[in-house]
Write a protein that holds these residues in place. Sequence first.
Motif, short mmCIF file in Angstrom:
data_model
loop_
_atom_site.label_atom_id
_atom_site.label_comp_id
_atom_site.label_asym_id
_atom_site.label_seq_id
_atom_site.Cartn_x
_atom_site.Cartn_y
_atom_site.Cartn_z
N GLN A 181 0.86 -1.10 -0.05
CA GLN A 181 0.17 -0.11 -0.04
C GLN A 181 0.85 1.28 0.04
OE1 GLN A 181 -2.80 0.19 3.25
NE2 GLN A 181 -3.76 -1.77 2.77
N PRO A 182 0.40 2.25 -0.76
CA PRO A 182 1.16 3.54 -0.54
C PRO A 182 0.90 4.33 0.80
CG PRO A 182 -0.62 3.75 -1.95
CD PRO A 182 -0.43 2.22 -1.86
N LEU A 183 1.59 4.84 1.22
CA LEU A 183 1.27 5.46 2.73
C LEU A 183 2.26 6.64 3.04
CD1 LEU A 183 3.50 4.00 4.56
CD2 LEU A 183 1.72 2.17 4.78
N VAL A 184 2.05 7.28 4.08
CA VAL A 184 2.90 8.30 4.65
C VAL A 184 3.24 7.93 6.19
CG1 VAL A 184 3.25 10.79 5.18
CG2 VAL A 184 1.89 9.95 3.27
N VAL A 185 4.50 7.66 6.38
CA VAL A 185 4.97 7.23 7.80
C VAL A 185 5.50 8.44 8.41
CG1 VAL A 185 7.26 6.44 6.76
CG2 VAL A 185 5.95 5.48 8.94
N GLY A 242 -1.42 10.47 0.04
CA GLY A 242 -2.25 11.80 -0.27
C GLY A 242 -2.31 12.59 0.84
N GLN A 243 -1.95 12.32 2.17
CA GLN A 243 -2.01 13.02 3.19
C GLN A 243 -0.73 13.55 3.75
OE1 GLN A 243 -4.25 10.38 6.18
NE2 GLN A 243 -6.09 11.88 6.00
N GLU A 244 0.34 13.58 2.81
CA GLU A 244 1.48 14.29 3.20
C GLU A 244 1.45 15.60 3.97
OE1 GLU A 244 2.26 11.61 -0.16
OE2 GLU A 244 0.78 12.90 0.47
N ALA A 245 0.60 16.33 3.44
CA ALA A 245 0.41 17.94 4.07
C ALA A 245 -0.12 17.72 5.37
CB ALA A 245 -0.51 18.54 3.34
N SER A 274 7.22 9.04 2.57
CA SER A 274 6.08 8.53 1.76
C SER A 274 6.73 7.51 0.92
CB SER A 274 5.03 9.66 1.25
OG SER A 274 5.81 10.03 0.24
N GLY A 275 5.69 6.57 0.67
CA GLY A 275 6.05 5.36 -0.76
C GLY A 275 5.42 4.30 -0.25
N VAL A 318 7.91 13.62 0.11
CA VAL A 318 7.08 14.46 0.70
C VAL A 318 7.16 15.79 0.49
CG1 VAL A 318 6.38 14.87 3.10
CG2 VAL A 318 7.14 12.74 2.72
N PHE A 319 8.22 16.61 0.37
CA PHE A 319 8.38 17.98 0.04
C PHE A 319 7.71 18.30 -1.28
CE2 PHE A 319 10.54 21.62 -1.79
CZ PHE A 319 10.35 22.74 -0.84
N LYS A 320 7.91 17.62 -2.24
CA LYS A 320 7.48 17.92 -3.70
C LYS A 320 5.87 17.63 -3.73
CE LYS A 320 11.45 16.60 -6.19
NZ LYS A 320 12.20 15.59 -7.01
N SER A 321 5.30 16.69 -2.70
CA SER A 321 3.92 16.71 -2.83
C SER A 321 3.17 17.79 -1.82
CB SER A 321 3.27 15.35 -2.08
OG SER A 321 3.76 15.29 -0.82
N LEU A 322 3.85 18.79 -1.08
CA LEU A 322 3.25 19.92 -0.60
C LEU A 322 2.65 21.02 -1.19
CD1 LEU A 322 5.73 19.63 2.63
CD2 LEU A 322 3.54 18.53 2.42
N PRO A 323 1.67 21.58 -0.63
CA PRO A 323 1.46 22.90 -1.13
C PRO A 323 2.55 24.14 -1.10
CG PRO A 323 0.03 22.60 0.71
CD PRO A 323 0.85 21.51 0.55
N LEU A 324 2.54 25.09 -1.70
CA LEU A 324 3.50 26.03 -1.68
C LEU A 324 3.76 26.49 -0.33
CD1 LEU A 324 3.23 27.68 -5.29
CD2 LEU A 324 4.92 25.94 -4.62
N ASN A 325 2.79 26.94 0.13
CA ASN A 325 3.03 27.54 1.52
C ASN A 325 3.42 26.65 2.58
OD1 ASN A 325 0.42 25.85 1.45
ND2 ASN A 325 -0.31 26.84 3.28
N LEU A 326 3.20 25.34 2.60
CA LEU A 326 3.99 24.54 3.36
C LEU A 326 5.44 24.25 2.95
CD1 LEU A 326 1.54 21.51 4.75
CD2 LEU A 326 2.65 23.46 5.88
N GLN A 327 5.71 24.26 1.68
CA GLN A 327 6.88 24.12 1.05
C GLN A 327 7.87 25.41 1.82
OE1 GLN A 327 7.40 23.84 -3.10
NE2 GLN A 327 6.52 21.58 -3.05
#
Length: 352
Positions: A181-185, A242-245, A274-275, A318-327
């Motif tokens: 499964q893909p997930l965020v740890v 998809g819940q990286e943020a 994530s992965g 993870v960084f690349k999946s974040l919105p700009l304000n979080l980056q």
Amino acid sequence: REIAEFRKEIALAVVVFDLKKVKLFRVDGLTLYDHTTPNNEGLLYASRYQPGFIAATQGEIHSEIEVEKNGRRFMEAYLPIQQPDTDQVIAILEIYEDVSRFDRQVQTALQQAIALPTFVFVCFNFVLFLIVARADRIIADHTHLLVSIRRNMEKYLSQSAVVAIYQAVSESKELFRGERQPLVVFFSDIRGFTAYSESTEPEQVVEILNEIFEIQANIIHQQGGVIDKFVGDEIMAIFTAGQEANAVRAAINILEAIDQNPSVNQSVGIGIHSGEAVVGSLGTKTRRDYTAIGDTINTGARLCAACPADNLYISDTVFKSLPLNLQAEFSSHDALKLKGKAELFGVHLLRG
């Protein structure tokens, strides 16, 4: 004892009135007594949605004649058992009687009047009320016990295990199979806690550890994550793909909450990656843990171990999946040498 006496009375009535079947149901269709097939007791009646049964639950007597291929006629009757003072239906009595020996006039009269002897009906009414009332009390007590056991067991099972067990039962899936499964740890570790615990009373160690865990767990849950396990002074949590943020916001909020809590003098380091991971039930036949394993999990743990105190490391993925304000909350790209990785691993550190 009451149930045994009730069965004797039923057996006598079956012989006296030449009844072929006698069944007793609760109004929701649960079989309380089955004269011909006792194994059905405790199961839901398959014909509980038939018009006759539904009519009886509404206080109406219902009967109909069935004719078999050999010409024999049987009357199937549903009789509501009502509580005397409220007329509330508390049980349904089904009687199956051979009426072939009666002529047409008697058959018609039986259809219209359901001429079961009144004295049997009155006796049944009282005995059945006691049995149904006792059965309800037993069911209520057992339900309360099961709910209490479940709530206490949930304290010692990870939320991911509870969810997996529920899905396995409700969807008839194999509980112990593994799947990718893909997930965020999410890993969080209390810095310097081992040295602190060696010089502090055990009661105080447990108290402060639980307080820090409580702060982190509440925030993780608010952001949609689930606690996979507590290992020593470390937390492992899982967020869905998809819940990286959400995971990053949880980490930032945790760092702020611990920093602003005057009763907590410790700090934490957090790593998020994530992965894909292998998710399943691991362990022995007698002790299992529903968790995730694999390179993604190991990398998240090593990011946490390498992270400075009171800060957060996230992987480049993870960084690349974040919105700009979080980056914008993170410093420029950096690289670490992680155990098990041949090449440098891209990470981002939260700005101080």
